[in-house]
Scaffold this active site. Structure first.
Site, mmCIF file in Angstrom:
data_model
loop_
_atom_site.group_PDB
_atom_site.id
_atom_site.type_symbol
_atom_site.label_atom_id
_atom_site.label_comp_id
_atom_site.label_asym_id
_atom_site.label_seq_id
_atom_site.Cartn_x
_atom_site.Cartn_y
_atom_site.Cartn_z
ATOM 1 N N ASP A 108 51.956 24.486 -68.605
ATOM 2 C CA ASP A 108 51.002 25.327 -67.880
ATOM 3 C C ASP A 108 50.314 26.202 -68.912
ATOM 4 O OD1 ASP A 108 49.585 27.138 -66.374
ATOM 5 O OD2 ASP A 108 51.267 27.705 -65.077
ATOM 6 N N PHE A 150 36.225 27.623 -59.847
ATOM 7 C CA PHE A 150 36.372 28.414 -58.631
ATOM 8 C C PHE A 150 35.317 28.007 -57.615
ATOM 9 C CE2 PHE A 150 38.093 31.227 -61.963
ATOM 10 C CZ PHE A 150 39.369 31.396 -61.454
ATOM 11 N N LYS A 151 35.758 27.587 -56.449
ATOM 12 C CA LYS A 151 34.842 27.176 -55.391
ATOM 13 C C LYS A 151 34.288 28.378 -54.634
ATOM 14 C CE LYS A 151 35.580 22.793 -56.128
ATOM 15 N NZ LYS A 151 34.552 21.906 -56.683
ATOM 16 N N SER A 158 31.674 21.307 -71.127
ATOM 17 C CA SER A 158 30.728 20.903 -70.090
ATOM 18 C C SER A 158 29.333 21.408 -70.413
ATOM 19 C CB SER A 158 31.169 21.475 -68.730
ATOM 20 O OG SER A 158 30.168 21.325 -67.750
ATOM 21 N N TYR A 215 32.763 29.277 -64.117
ATOM 22 C CA TYR A 215 33.137 28.057 -64.836
ATOM 23 C C TYR A 215 32.243 27.860 -66.056
ATOM 24 C CZ TYR A 215 33.832 23.056 -65.741
ATOM 25 O OH TYR A 215 34.089 21.848 -66.334
ATOM 26 N N GLY A 216 30.952 28.069 -65.881
ATOM 27 C CA GLY A 216 30.016 27.889 -66.982
ATOM 28 C C GLY A 216 30.278 28.837 -68.129
ATOM 29 N N LYS A 264 33.164 27.760 -70.198
ATOM 30 C CA LYS A 264 32.837 26.657 -71.094
ATOM 31 C C LYS A 264 31.954 27.123 -72.257
ATOM 32 C CE LYS A 264 35.195 23.565 -68.920
ATOM 33 N NZ LYS A 264 36.466 23.091 -69.529
ATOM 34 N N ARG A 297 33.234 12.004 -61.148
ATOM 35 C CA ARG A 297 33.852 12.119 -59.825
ATOM 36 C C ARG A 297 35.298 12.587 -59.953
ATOM 37 N NH1 ARG A 297 30.972 7.380 -59.502
ATOM 38 N NH2 ARG A 297 32.814 6.073 -59.818
ATOM 39 N N THR A 298 35.511 13.867 -59.685
ATOM 40 C CA THR A 298 36.851 14.459 -59.722
ATOM 41 C C THR A 298 36.962 15.456 -58.579
ATOM 42 O OG1 THR A 298 36.146 16.295 -61.149
ATOM 43 C CG2 THR A 298 36.918 14.284 -62.247
#
Length: 274
Positions: A59, A91-92, A118, A172-173, A176, A215-216
């Site tokens: 982890d 994070f959604k 990314s 997220y961006g 990265k 696709r993930t």
């Protein structure tokens, strides 16, 4: 015995990278996951395909887990030859928690490192203030400064002041952006500390691999690439021959049929490497 380790590899691109390395890498390949059950299930999937991955629980947000894994690989193999840092999170929805240390704490192993980054890092960078863009693109930015910038983003996000402070709405961006910047910092440091590496002493080459839209669970099912297709660039970089000096400290997005790699740095200048 040579050894390769892929973080966050019980599914998606990580699992595809382990699959490809099991077929192409002459050594032990470790699938890692923070959840023991999911990791073992992933190993069973690859074993049913005739492959022989090994498993290590890891982890990357848990210092004790990292320390334990590092000790295991150091004692068993003397280190790690290839580390593919794939573990990550998107994070959604709004979240109060982001662990910036996940960008830095996996560098406890010697060997080649490929960071699965990314294009979102470049997008996030372009949405930052001019001040932040200048620092992330700077040739003299240090690890300490980078950590400070990421911690500043976290703190400003917690209080809802990140946009006013010059940050975009892309957690997220931004992570990265930090990851790709870290790759470049480490690459520059290596160039200074070990300028005479050669074929007999293969360099530690921090690279940022852009697998594209895959696709993930993280990217959704509308992405055009399969996980196996998304694994192509990370695996290509992981298996560069000993003594390879390029690409080094780059964000690599494409590998052509003629072995020409198209890559771009955070300066966003496209260049070709032969």
């Amino acid at each position: 015995m040579f050894v390769a380790v892929v973080t966050g590899s019980n599914k998606g691109i990580g699992l595809a990278i382990v699959r490809a390395l099991c077929k192409q890498f002459e050594g032990d390949v470790y699938l890692t996951a923070r959840d023991l059950g999911r990791g073992e299930e992933a190993v069973k999937i690859l074993t049913s395909e005739g492959l022989k991955p090994k498993f290590q629980q890891l982890d990357i947000t848990d210092v004790s887990s990292i320390t334990s894994a590092a000790a295991f690989f150091r004692e068993t193999y003397g280190g790690v030859d290839i580390l593919v840092n794939n573990a990550g999170i998107a994070f959604k929805r709004k979240s109060e928690t982001l662990h910036p240390q996940t960008l830095f704490n996996i560098y406890c192993f010697p060997g080649r490192v490929v960071n699965v980054s990314s294009f979102m890092g470049s997008l996030a960078l372009n949405l930052c203030s001019e001040e932040f863009q200048q620092r992330f693109r700077s040739e003299d930015i240090t690890e300490d400064e980078l950590v400070g910038l990421m911690e500043r983003f976290v703190e400003k996000t917690k209080t809802g002041e990140h946009k006013k402070d010059g940050w975009p709405e892309l957690v997220y961006g931004v992570s990265k952006t930090g990851l790709t910047t870290l790759s470049m910092i480490l690459a520059r440091r290596l160039s200074k500390e070990r300028p005479h590496d050669n074929v007999a002493n293969a360099p530690f080459a921090p690279l940022g691999a852009g697998p594209g839209w895959v696709r993930t669970d993280m990217a959704g099912d509308k992405a055009p690439k399969s996980p196996d297709e998304g694994a192509v660039i990370p695996v290509y970089l992981a298996l560069l021959p000993p003594g390879a000096t390029e690409p080094h400290g780059c964000f690599v997005t494409e590998k052509g049929d003629s072995a020409v790699v198209k890559s771009f740095t955070l300066k966003l200048g496209l260049r070709e490497l032969s």
